[in-house]
Write a protein that holds these residues in place. Structure first.
Motif, PDB file in Angstrom:
ATOM      1  N   LEU A  88      -0.080  -9.099  -0.095  1.00 14.09           N
ATOM      2  CA  LEU A  88       0.998  -8.584   0.952  1.00 14.09           C
ATOM      3  C   LEU A  88       2.343  -8.112  -0.192  1.00 14.09           C
ATOM      4  O   LEU A  88       3.502  -7.295  -0.158  1.00 14.09           O
ATOM      5  CB  LEU A  88       0.919  -9.817   1.375  1.00 14.09           C
ATOM      6  CG  LEU A  88       0.188 -10.482   2.260  1.00 14.09           C
ATOM      7  CD1 LEU A  88       0.538 -11.770   3.121  1.00 14.09           C
ATOM      8  CD2 LEU A  88      -0.074  -9.400   3.201  1.00 14.09           C
ATOM      9  N   ILE A 132       2.301  -4.336  -1.062  1.00 12.75           N
ATOM     10  CA  ILE A 132       2.815  -4.161  -0.134  1.00 12.75           C
ATOM     11  C   ILE A 132       4.374  -3.850   0.572  1.00 12.75           C
ATOM     12  O   ILE A 132       4.387  -2.936   0.756  1.00 12.75           O
ATOM     13  CB  ILE A 132       1.764  -4.273   1.724  1.00 12.75           C
ATOM     14  CG1 ILE A 132       0.545  -4.144   1.157  1.00 12.75           C
ATOM     15  CG2 ILE A 132       2.288  -3.343   2.851  1.00 12.75           C
ATOM     16  CD1 ILE A 132      -0.507  -4.437   2.203  1.00 12.75           C
ATOM     17  N   VAL A 154      -7.435  -5.933   1.444  1.00 14.12           N
ATOM     18  CA  VAL A 154      -6.664  -6.374   1.812  1.00 14.12           C
ATOM     19  C   VAL A 154      -5.463  -5.025   1.796  1.00 14.12           C
ATOM     20  O   VAL A 154      -4.747  -4.487   3.305  1.00 14.12           O
ATOM     21  CB  VAL A 154      -5.552  -7.451   1.849  1.00 14.12           C
ATOM     22  CG1 VAL A 154      -4.467  -7.765   2.421  1.00 14.12           C
ATOM     23  CG2 VAL A 154      -6.445  -8.782   2.004  1.00 14.12           C
ATOM     24  N   VAL A 155      -5.239  -4.497   1.099  1.00 11.87           N
ATOM     25  CA  VAL A 155      -4.411  -3.417   0.742  1.00 11.87           C
ATOM     26  C   VAL A 155      -4.757  -2.232   1.133  1.00 11.87           C
ATOM     27  O   VAL A 155      -3.780  -1.401   1.967  1.00 11.87           O
ATOM     28  CB  VAL A 155      -3.845  -2.601  -0.722  1.00 11.87           C
ATOM     29  CG1 VAL A 155      -3.016  -1.407  -0.532  1.00 11.87           C
ATOM     30  CG2 VAL A 155      -2.488  -4.077  -0.960  1.00 11.87           C
ATOM     31  N   ARG A 156      -6.126  -1.968   1.285  1.00 13.09           N
ATOM     32  CA  ARG A 156      -6.888  -0.766   2.417  1.00 13.09           C
ATOM     33  C   ARG A 156      -7.146  -0.685   3.045  1.00 13.09           C
ATOM     34  O   ARG A 156      -6.973   0.034   3.773  1.00 13.09           O
ATOM     35  CB  ARG A 156      -8.283  -0.836   1.361  1.00 13.09           C
ATOM     36  CG  ARG A 156      -8.580   0.347  -0.759  1.00 13.09           C
ATOM     37  CD  ARG A 156     -10.384   0.812  -0.144  1.00 13.09           C
ATOM     38  NE  ARG A 156     -10.791  -0.306  -0.024  1.00 13.09           N
ATOM     39  CZ  ARG A 156     -11.438  -0.786  -0.961  1.00 13.09           C
ATOM     40  NH1 ARG A 156     -11.322  -1.815  -1.695  1.00 13.09           N
ATOM     41  NH2 ARG A 156     -12.298  -1.767  -0.179  1.00 13.09           N
ATOM     42  N   GLU A 157      -6.824  -2.103   3.824  1.00 12.15           N
ATOM     43  CA  GLU A 157      -6.839  -2.538   4.624  1.00 12.15           C
ATOM     44  C   GLU A 157      -6.172  -1.906   5.856  1.00 12.15           C
ATOM     45  O   GLU A 157      -5.861  -1.462   6.530  1.00 12.15           O
ATOM     46  CB  GLU A 157      -7.977  -3.147   5.034  1.00 12.15           C
ATOM     47  CG  GLU A 157      -8.574  -4.478   6.737  1.00 12.15           C
ATOM     48  CD  GLU A 157      -9.704  -2.963   7.457  1.00 12.15           C
ATOM     49  OE1 GLU A 157      -9.250  -2.898   9.151  1.00 12.15           O
ATOM     50  OE2 GLU A 157     -10.087  -2.653   6.948  1.00 12.15           O
ATOM     51  N   ARG A 158      -5.059  -2.793   5.296  1.00 12.16           N
ATOM     52  CA  ARG A 158      -3.674  -2.796   5.823  1.00 12.16           C
ATOM     53  C   ARG A 158      -3.145  -2.166   5.981  1.00 12.16           C
ATOM     54  O   ARG A 158      -1.904  -1.773   6.813  1.00 12.16           O
ATOM     55  CB  ARG A 158      -2.954  -4.270   5.635  1.00 12.16           C
ATOM     56  CG  ARG A 158      -3.664  -5.528   6.079  1.00 12.16           C
ATOM     57  CD  ARG A 158      -4.640  -5.417   7.543  1.00 12.16           C
ATOM     58  NE  ARG A 158      -3.057  -5.346   8.598  1.00 12.16           N
ATOM     59  CZ  ARG A 158      -3.390  -5.036   9.652  1.00 12.16           C
ATOM     60  NH1 ARG A 158      -4.602  -5.007  10.295  1.00 12.16           N
ATOM     61  NH2 ARG A 158      -2.157  -5.542  10.081  1.00 12.16           N
ATOM     62  N   PHE A 159      -2.798  -1.080   4.221  1.00 13.93           N
ATOM     63  CA  PHE A 159      -2.127  -0.488   4.391  1.00 13.93           C
ATOM     64  C   PHE A 159      -2.687   1.324   3.701  1.00 13.93           C
ATOM     65  O   PHE A 159      -2.065   2.186   3.983  1.00 13.93           O
ATOM     66  CB  PHE A 159      -1.196  -0.166   3.016  1.00 13.93           C
ATOM     67  CG  PHE A 159       0.144   0.327   2.180  1.00 13.93           C
ATOM     68  CD1 PHE A 159       0.759   0.544   3.378  1.00 13.93           C
ATOM     69  CD2 PHE A 159       0.128   0.943   1.578  1.00 13.93           C
ATOM     70  CE1 PHE A 159       2.237   1.767   3.176  1.00 13.93           C
ATOM     71  CE2 PHE A 159       1.376   1.233   0.801  1.00 13.93           C
ATOM     72  CZ  PHE A 159       2.172   2.033   1.662  1.00 13.93           C
TER      73      PHE A 159
END
Length: 590
Positions: free
Chosen positions: A256, A259, A423-428
């Motif tokens: 988080l 990002i 998480v970065v790939r999924e959300r950003f």
């Protein structure tokens, strides 16, 4: 007329031709070339590190072994060098823009879009801008210059030797990775930097050249003075099960935070571009703002290598750690947003170490009897935030392993890095480098070779021998001029020769149609067409979205250039993929 025998080629030309043949037929020769490229990349990395540190020593009065970010205080008068450096950078960037109108190409873009071709002029400009930025103290690292110089060396040599596209991409990755390996004294880190960030994949044919280049670079760097970014942090003990679970949470926090940092840089860049500040003066204005931040803490300056070690050695309270994190983040965002050139690789490591220490302190306060080692948390946070910003979970995990030689902490780092990466790939979906390309209008999300897809355009795939009729023709006219079975599709054009629709021949022969009705009444896809510069990926997306089997290719004036079928585009795409796959795994080498 007398036929003269051909003149013999000069000896150097014959040797070069023989070397080209060897390189195209033997992987051992390619490995030998990679060793030479790696040694050159190591020398260039150490040269650039020495030059930048020498500038900082001269400008800020540092001792030989002192680091700018580790200073307790810097005289306000000395901080005036930041806007002065901004003025110099603005002038250099203005001169570069006059010489080259297109955007500068870095190693990731070169491998993703240009088949490993990286120009000398672009690389000299990038390295020069980065050295000025870091040398005058801006909050950026030298990794961009390291990778650019190593990659450009490899690319220029590879182009001279006419390497295959696949081999040239490997060599570019090997050069860039070798430079990073030399900077950190970590060959595995450099190798996985090449695989994950520059090449975009792991392949059997790439392992030996990349590994050889990175080993050669590290040995060369040590021979001339050692790694400039060596990380000297000693973990206290291997994490237990509770520690692994808590470090998994740290991976989420770092995702988080990463990002947020990348988005802040992007928003700052947009805000600065929208401001009335002339482009040439933007770095100077940014330098003045950065000087104000540095008055509060010099740890906001440069890459942060010295500050990383000082903070862990002293053991700062949570509030001060949070303040330093905020100041370093502000320094990096200001530097990059206002036009200073450099990377976030080491800055993300420093920020990650701060996040890890803050996280360890917060765990100690929140859970009685649970204590995380600040050193371990700093190492795990360093790797996890590095992944969130730069990418490369194995790159960062091996960096921790090679720095500490502790498998327990490296395993915890890998777990946190994988969580952060997911998480970065999924959300950003972007790393810092690909996000900046996205802001420029590019769509790439990694260094995978997609350049060939852009050359496989609708215009190259379409067929030009298409049947055409005016859109005011009747059904009877259509049947008279287009016999059933002669073609499956007919394109309609208006009086000005513009595209007006597509008629399926079988539908024009359907029972119940009035022969005197306009054939345009059964036309389809009047508002659907392909542009000639669409690449094969965009073409396939268009077919899927419109659920059509064939579409016309039209120019900007809606004049028909040809017709493209979905089945043919699919076959061409599959054929190219198969050919690239054969090259990728070395089966095309002969």
């Amino acid at each position: 007329m007398i036929d003269l025998p051909p003149l013999p080629r000069p000896q150097p030309v014959r040797l070069l031709a023989a070397l080209r043949r060897r390189l195209r037929s033997s992987e051992l020769w390619l490995v030998a070339l990679a060793v030479a490229v790696g040694a050159a990349a190591g020398l260039l990395a150490e040269f650039q590190a020495g030059l930048a540190h020498g500038m900082q020593r001269f400008l800020y009065g540092l001792s030989a072994d002192a680091r700018l970010s580790a200073q307790a205080r810097i005289a306000p008068a000395a901080l005036l060098w930041l806007p002065v450096g901004g003025l110099l950078l603005g002038a250099v960037s203005w001169l570069a823009a006059r010489r080259r109108r297109a955007a500068l190409v870095d190693v990731v873009e070169a491998n993703a879009l240009h088949g490993g071709v990286l120009g000398v002029v672009d690389s000299l400009i990038v390295c020069g801008q980065t050295l000025i930025s870091n040398g005058f103290g801006a909050s950026v690292g030298l990794e961009a210059a390291y990778a650019q110089a190593g990659g450009a060396t490899a690319s220029v040599v590879g182009q001279r030797l006419r390497l295959r596209r696949h081999d040239l991409r490997i060599m570019l990755g090997a050069g860039a990775g070798a430079a990073i390996a030399a900077a950190f004294g970590a060959p595995l880190t450099g190798a996985f930097y090449a695989f994950e960030i520059v090449i975009g994949s792991y392949t059997p044919s790439a392992i030996a050249p990349v590994a050889a280049a990175c080993l050669a670079a590290v040995l060369t760097a040590k021979a001339v003075g050692g790694a400039s970014y060596r990380i000297d942090i000693h973990p206290t003990h291997a994490p237990d099960l509770t520690g692994y679970l808590l470090f998994a949470g740290l991976g989420l926090v770092c995702a988080l935070v990463g990002i947020a940092i990348v988005l802040l840089v992007g928003r700052m860049e947009r805000a600065v571009r929208a401001s009335p500040i002339p482009p040439t003066l933007r770095p100077a204005v940014g330098g003045a703002l950065l000087a104000g931040v540095a008055l509060l803490s010099p740890q906001a300056l440069s890459a942060g290598h010295g500050a990383l070690h000082v903070d862990l050695l002293i053991g700062l309270p949570l509030a001060l750690l949070a303040l330093i994190f905020a100041l370093k983040t502000a320094g990096s965002v200001i530097s990059l947003g206002f036009g200073f050139r450099g990377g976030l690789f080491f800055a993300s490591l420093f920020l990650g170490s701060l996040v890890g220490q803050i996280y360890a302190g917060a765990v100690d306060l929140a859970f009685a009897g649970v204590k995380l080692s600040p050193e371990n948390a700093a190492l795990v946070g360093m790797g996890a935030l590095g992944v969130a910003v730069v990418g490369g979970p194995l790159t960062m995990s091996f960096l921790v392993l090679e720095s500490t030689r502790d498998f327990g902490v490296a395993a915890a780092t890998l777990a946190a890095a994988l969580i952060a990466s997911t998480v970065v790939r999924e959300r950003f979906g972007y790393s810092f480098s690909t996000w900046r390309l996205h802001l420029r209008g590019e769509t790439i999300r990694s260094a995978r070779d997609v350049g060939w897809m852009r050359t496989l355009t609708a215009e190259r795939m379409m067929r030009r021998d298409v049947q055409r009729l005016p859109d005011d023709a009747t059904v009877a006219d259509f049947r008279r001029r287009i016999p059933l079975g002669s073609t499956s599709r007919v394109i309609l054009e208006d009086a000005a020769g513009r595209y007006a629709g597509l008629v399926i021949t079988a539908q024009a022969y359907a029972e119940g149609l009035d022969p005197e009705a306009p054939v345009a009444s059964v036309a389809i896809s009047q508002d659907l067409a392909l542009s000639p510069d669409m690449d094969v990926a965009a073409v396939m997306r268009t077919f899927e979205a419109t659920e059509t089997e064939e579409l016309p290719v039209i120019d900007a004036d809606r004049r028909v250039l040809g017709l493209l079928a979905e089945a043919y585009a699919t076959r061409r795409y599959a054929h190219e993929l198969e050919r690239r796959h054969l090259e990728l795994f070395g089966e095309a080498r002969s």
